[in-house]
Design an enzyme around this catalytic site. Structure first.
Site, PDB file in Angstrom:
ATOM      1  N   PHE A  83       0.827  -1.211   0.000  1.00 12.21           N
ATOM      2  CA  PHE A  83       0.000   0.000   0.000  1.00 12.21           C
ATOM      3  C   PHE A  83       0.868   1.271   0.000  1.00 12.21           C
ATOM      4  O   PHE A  83       0.781   2.094  -0.929  1.00 12.21           O
ATOM      5  CB  PHE A  83      -0.911  -0.078   1.229  1.00 12.21           C
ATOM      6  CG  PHE A  83      -1.652   1.170   1.579  1.00 12.21           C
ATOM      7  CD1 PHE A  83      -2.364   1.869   0.624  1.00 12.21           C
ATOM      8  CD2 PHE A  83      -1.665   1.623   2.895  1.00 12.21           C
ATOM      9  CE1 PHE A  83      -3.074   3.023   0.971  1.00 12.21           C
ATOM     10  CE2 PHE A  83      -2.368   2.759   3.249  1.00 12.21           C
ATOM     11  CZ  PHE A  83      -3.061   3.473   2.287  1.00 12.21           C
TER      12      PHE A  83
ATOM     13  N   THR B 162       6.032   2.620  12.475  1.00  9.08           N
ATOM     14  CA  THR B 162       4.667   2.992  12.828  1.00  9.08           C
ATOM     15  C   THR B 162       4.613   3.674  14.198  1.00  9.08           C
ATOM     16  O   THR B 162       5.495   3.461  15.033  1.00  9.08           O
ATOM     17  CB  THR B 162       3.791   1.715  12.867  1.00  9.08           C
ATOM     18  OG1 THR B 162       2.567   1.994  13.509  1.00  9.08           O
ATOM     19  CG2 THR B 162       4.462   0.592  13.640  1.00  9.08           C
ATOM     20  N   ASP B 163       3.536   4.435  14.422  1.00  4.53           N
ATOM     21  CA  ASP B 163       3.352   5.040  15.756  1.00  4.53           C
ATOM     22  C   ASP B 163       2.901   3.993  16.778  1.00  4.53           C
ATOM     23  O   ASP B 163       2.905   4.251  17.978  1.00  4.53           O
ATOM     24  CB  ASP B 163       2.347   6.203  15.698  1.00  4.53           C
ATOM     25  CG  ASP B 163       0.944   5.802  15.246  1.00  4.53           C
ATOM     26  OD1 ASP B 163       0.741   4.637  14.848  1.00  4.53           O
ATOM     27  OD2 ASP B 163       0.041   6.668  15.289  1.00  4.53           O
ATOM     28  N   GLU B 164       2.525   2.785  16.287  1.00  3.15           N
ATOM     29  CA  GLU B 164       2.029   1.761  17.219  1.00  3.15           C
ATOM     30  C   GLU B 164       3.129   1.269  18.158  1.00  3.15           C
ATOM     31  O   GLU B 164       2.825   0.656  19.186  1.00  3.15           O
ATOM     32  CB  GLU B 164       1.405   0.591  16.438  1.00  3.15           C
ATOM     33  CG  GLU B 164       0.251   1.058  15.568  1.00  3.15           C
ATOM     34  CD  GLU B 164      -0.606  -0.075  15.020  1.00  3.15           C
ATOM     35  OE1 GLU B 164      -0.664  -1.145  15.629  1.00  3.15           O
ATOM     36  OE2 GLU B 164      -1.216   0.142  13.956  1.00  3.15           O
TER      37      GLU B 164
ATOM     38  N   TYR C 207       2.338  -7.423  16.167  1.00  6.85           N
ATOM     39  CA  TYR C 207       2.768  -6.543  15.061  1.00  6.85           C
ATOM     40  C   TYR C 207       3.635  -5.394  15.583  1.00  6.85           C
ATOM     41  O   TYR C 207       4.767  -5.200  15.139  1.00  6.85           O
ATOM     42  CB  TYR C 207       1.548  -5.981  14.313  1.00  6.85           C
ATOM     43  CG  TYR C 207       1.889  -4.782  13.438  1.00  6.85           C
ATOM     44  CD1 TYR C 207       2.725  -4.912  12.337  1.00  6.85           C
ATOM     45  CD2 TYR C 207       1.382  -3.510  13.729  1.00  6.85           C
ATOM     46  CE1 TYR C 207       3.052  -3.813  11.543  1.00  6.85           C
ATOM     47  CE2 TYR C 207       1.700  -2.413  12.946  1.00  6.85           C
ATOM     48  CZ  TYR C 207       2.541  -2.557  11.848  1.00  6.85           C
ATOM     49  OH  TYR C 207       2.862  -1.466  11.070  1.00  6.85           O
TER      50      TYR C 207
ATOM     51  N   LYS D 262       7.642  -4.498  15.035  1.00  9.21           N
ATOM     52  CA  LYS D 262       8.125  -3.240  14.443  1.00  9.21           C
ATOM     53  C   LYS D 262       9.053  -2.522  15.416  1.00  9.21           C
ATOM     54  O   LYS D 262      10.070  -1.952  15.024  1.00  9.21           O
ATOM     55  CB  LYS D 262       6.949  -2.329  14.059  1.00  9.21           C
ATOM     56  CG  LYS D 262       6.130  -2.805  12.875  1.00  9.21           C
ATOM     57  CD  LYS D 262       6.916  -2.868  11.567  1.00  9.21           C
ATOM     58  CE  LYS D 262       7.295  -1.510  11.028  1.00  9.21           C
ATOM     59  NZ  LYS D 262       7.903  -1.625   9.659  1.00  9.21           N
TER      60      LYS D 262
ATOM     61  N   ASP E 239     -14.350  -6.809  20.726  1.00  7.73           N
ATOM     62  CA  ASP E 239     -13.156  -5.990  20.489  1.00  7.73           C
ATOM     63  C   ASP E 239     -11.943  -6.866  20.211  1.00  7.73           C
ATOM     64  O   ASP E 239     -11.916  -8.050  20.566  1.00  7.73           O
ATOM     65  CB  ASP E 239     -12.892  -5.093  21.711  1.00  7.73           C
ATOM     66  CG  ASP E 239     -12.115  -3.844  21.329  1.00  7.73           C
ATOM     67  OD1 ASP E 239     -11.677  -3.732  20.170  1.00  7.73           O
ATOM     68  OD2 ASP E 239     -11.942  -2.982  22.214  1.00  7.73           O
TER      69      ASP E 239
HETATM   70  P1  NAD Z   1       1.468  -3.679   3.178  1.00  8.43           P
HETATM   71  O1  NAD Z   1       1.131  -4.873   3.999  1.00  8.43           O
HETATM   72  O2  NAD Z   1       0.425  -3.078   2.297  1.00  8.43           O
HETATM   73  O3  NAD Z   1       2.715  -4.013   2.238  1.00  8.43           O
HETATM   74  C1  NAD Z   1       3.840  -4.724   2.674  1.00  8.43           C
HETATM   75  C2  NAD Z   1       4.638  -5.156   1.460  1.00  8.43           C
HETATM   76  O4  NAD Z   1       5.796  -5.871   1.925  1.00  8.43           O
HETATM   77  C3  NAD Z   1       3.870  -6.100   0.516  1.00  8.43           C
HETATM   78  O5  NAD Z   1       4.052  -5.694  -0.811  1.00  8.43           O
HETATM   79  C4  NAD Z   1       4.522  -7.451   0.765  1.00  8.43           C
HETATM   80  O6  NAD Z   1       4.497  -8.308  -0.371  1.00  8.43           O
HETATM   81  C5  NAD Z   1       5.943  -7.047   1.142  1.00  8.43           C
HETATM   82  N1  NAD Z   1       6.630  -8.063   1.957  1.00  8.43           N
HETATM   83  C6  NAD Z   1       6.147  -8.719   3.045  1.00  8.43           C
HETATM   84  N2  NAD Z   1       7.057  -9.586   3.511  1.00  8.43           N
HETATM   85  C7  NAD Z   1       8.156  -9.469   2.705  1.00  8.43           C
HETATM   86  C8  NAD Z   1       9.433 -10.084   2.681  1.00  8.43           C
HETATM   87  N3  NAD Z   1       9.773 -11.027   3.570  1.00  8.43           N
HETATM   88  N4  NAD Z   1      10.314  -9.712   1.735  1.00  8.43           N
HETATM   89  C9  NAD Z   1       9.991  -8.768   0.806  1.00  8.43           C
HETATM   90  N5  NAD Z   1       8.783  -8.165   0.772  1.00  8.43           N
HETATM   91  C10 NAD Z   1       7.882  -8.505   1.716  1.00  8.43           C
HETATM   92  O7  NAD Z   1       2.035  -2.612   4.201  1.00  8.43           O
HETATM   93  P2  NAD Z   1       1.921  -1.016   4.156  1.00  8.43           P
HETATM   94  O8  NAD Z   1       0.652  -0.612   4.787  1.00  8.43           O
HETATM   95  O9  NAD Z   1       2.272  -0.544   2.796  1.00  8.43           O
HETATM   96  O10 NAD Z   1       3.089  -0.632   5.158  1.00  8.43           O
HETATM   97  C11 NAD Z   1       4.424  -0.434   4.691  1.00  8.43           C
HETATM   98  C12 NAD Z   1       5.325  -0.118   5.884  1.00  8.43           C
HETATM   99  O11 NAD Z   1       4.851   1.040   6.557  1.00  8.43           O
HETATM  100  C13 NAD Z   1       5.335  -1.237   6.923  1.00  8.43           C
HETATM  101  O12 NAD Z   1       6.657  -1.365   7.394  1.00  8.43           O
HETATM  102  C14 NAD Z   1       4.415  -0.745   8.021  1.00  8.43           C
HETATM  103  O13 NAD Z   1       4.814  -1.245   9.271  1.00  8.43           O
HETATM  104  C15 NAD Z   1       4.621   0.752   7.928  1.00  8.43           C
HETATM  105  N6  NAD Z   1       3.467   1.585   8.352  1.00  8.43           N
HETATM  106  C16 NAD Z   1       2.212   1.332   7.877  1.00  8.43           C
HETATM  107  C17 NAD Z   1       1.155   2.161   8.261  1.00  8.43           C
HETATM  108  C18 NAD Z   1      -0.238   1.970   7.717  1.00  8.43           C
HETATM  109  O14 NAD Z   1      -1.172   2.643   8.184  1.00  8.43           O
HETATM  110  N7  NAD Z   1      -0.472   1.120   6.735  1.00  8.43           N
HETATM  111  C19 NAD Z   1       1.387   3.226   9.140  1.00  8.43           C
HETATM  112  C20 NAD Z   1       2.684   3.444   9.597  1.00  8.43           C
HETATM  113  C21 NAD Z   1       3.726   2.626   9.185  1.00  8.43           C
END
Ligand code: NAD
Length: 356
Positions: free
Chosen positions: A11, A133-135, A167, A171, A296
């Protein structure tokens, strides 16, 4: 620059790649394992650009990472690959430990070996940007629990870590590894911790896309507990702009918190989606009638909110999208991209409840 992006088919990673290819002159090498959450269709608009390249690689595979570094000789790494869904981490933490902790460790070691072989000048300008993440900070006081609004504190870059879910614990571990590789080995790292993102190309296991698609299918809209959990929502393209600023202008060794100044209760978010759908895709009964309250999530954090003063002051970044404009754009995108929604749900996941 040539930027190696991990998790670029996810994403946020895909939003970062679209942002860089469309707005900057850097090249991108995207490495992604293509788990259920990775979809190359999210990159269809830029995949034929000569500055973009994809390799299917697992970040836990050291030999493959070495090959990628030696072949592409990147100037920076933006590390987004992760298992990212809290509910899945409750059902099965092992993939989270493997990718988020072991994978980050393996990537750090491969990066360090490559970085050690660079010239002094190239070493200085190299960046390893870890996206988190902020989590990791755990939860904040909720308006229900406090006597005055002054007690409603925000997460800053110095808030102690107190993760609650498998999770967020995984992180947090990865953030600590990155910090240690900076302190111990001098690897030029930067960390960002961001609040909840929303926007186009979001896999429909997460609240906002799940609610939009369930609403359109006439299915129940599940609200965990009372729905009073508060999240600080940021439009994904604002996050992508922030990340690009950090990797190009951020200071080595620093952490930057990124947030949208949009604290909303989950129930408010769901009702806002219903009311947008009532206008854009009207039907006989209001969509809000599909709302149902369910048990929940175990260990559910009650409130997250980011103080983004540092990135605003130091890198002149502010979100451009308000929650109202961003949410409307998001709902419109899902209405217009049903094919993408179909394709990403072709696997085993059918929007069922996970992590009970
Ligand atoms: P996502 O789950 O949509 O995408 C993760 C991607 O990583 C996928 O394309 C997946 O195929 C790839 N992936 C997973 N395991 C892998 C591996 N072993 N080797 C190579 N690729 C691998 O996640 P997102 O929402 O795009 O989040 C991206 C980053 O941002 C993450 O690190 C997440 O912790 C962080 N983040 C997300 C949010 C949120 O609201 N979505 C907020 C803050 C931080």
């Amino acid at each position: 620059m040539k930027i190696l992006i991990t998790g670029g088919a996810g994403f946020i990673g895909s939003a970062v790649i679209r942002h860089i290819i469309n707005n900057a002159s850097d090249s991108v090498v995207n490495i992604d394992k293509l788990t259920y959450a990775g979809n190359l269709e999210s990159l269809a608009s830029i995949e034929s650009n000569e500055r973009y390249l994809f390799e299917q690689v697992d970040i836990c595979d050291r030999a493959e990472l070495e090959r990628v570094f030696n072949t592409h000789t990147p100037d920076a790494v933006m590390h987004l690959a992760a298992e990212s869904h809290v509910d899945r981490s409750i059902t099965g933490p092992v993939d989270f430990i493997q990718t988020n902790i072991v994978g980050t460790y393996t990537l750090l070691e491969a990066t360090r070996a490559y970085w050690n072989g660079l010239s002094d000048q190239a070493k200085k300008v190299f960046r390893f940007h870890h996206i988190s993440t902020d989590e990791v900070y755990g939860d904040l006081p909720h308006p229900d629990e406090v006597e005055s609004s002054e007690e409603l504190t925000l997460f800053t870059e110095t808030t102690p870590y107190a993760p609650s879910s498998p999770y967020s614990a995984s992180k947090a571990s990865s953030d600590h590894l990155v910090r240690a590789w900076l302190r111990t080995y001098g690897l030029p790292t930067i960390v960002t911790n961001c609040s909840n993102n929303y926007g186009p190309y979001h896999f429909p296991e997460k609240l906002i896309p799940l609610v939009i698609l369930n609403a359109l299918d006439g299915k129940p809209l599940p609200i965990y507990g009372k729905g009073d959990q508060i999240r600080d929502w940021l439009y994904v393209e604002d996050h992508a702009r922030a990340l690009y600023k950090v990797v190009t202008q951020g200071k080595v060794g620093e952490t930057y918190n990124i947030g949208g100044h949009n604290e909303k209760q989950n129930i408010e978010v769901v009702k806002a989606i219903c009311s947008i759908l009532d206008t854009l895709a009207p039907k006989d009964t209001p969509y809000a009638e599909q709302i149902t309250y369910v048990t929940d999530r175990p260990g559910h954090d009650r409130r997250y909110a980011i103080d983004a003063t540092k990135i605003s002051n130091e890198l002149n970044w502010q979100p451009e999208e308000t929650f109202e404009t961003g949410l409307r754009r998001t709902v419109e995108w899902y209405l217009n991209n049903q094919e993408w929604c179909q394709h990403v749900q072709d696997g085993s996941y059918q929007r069922e409840r996970l992590g009970i």
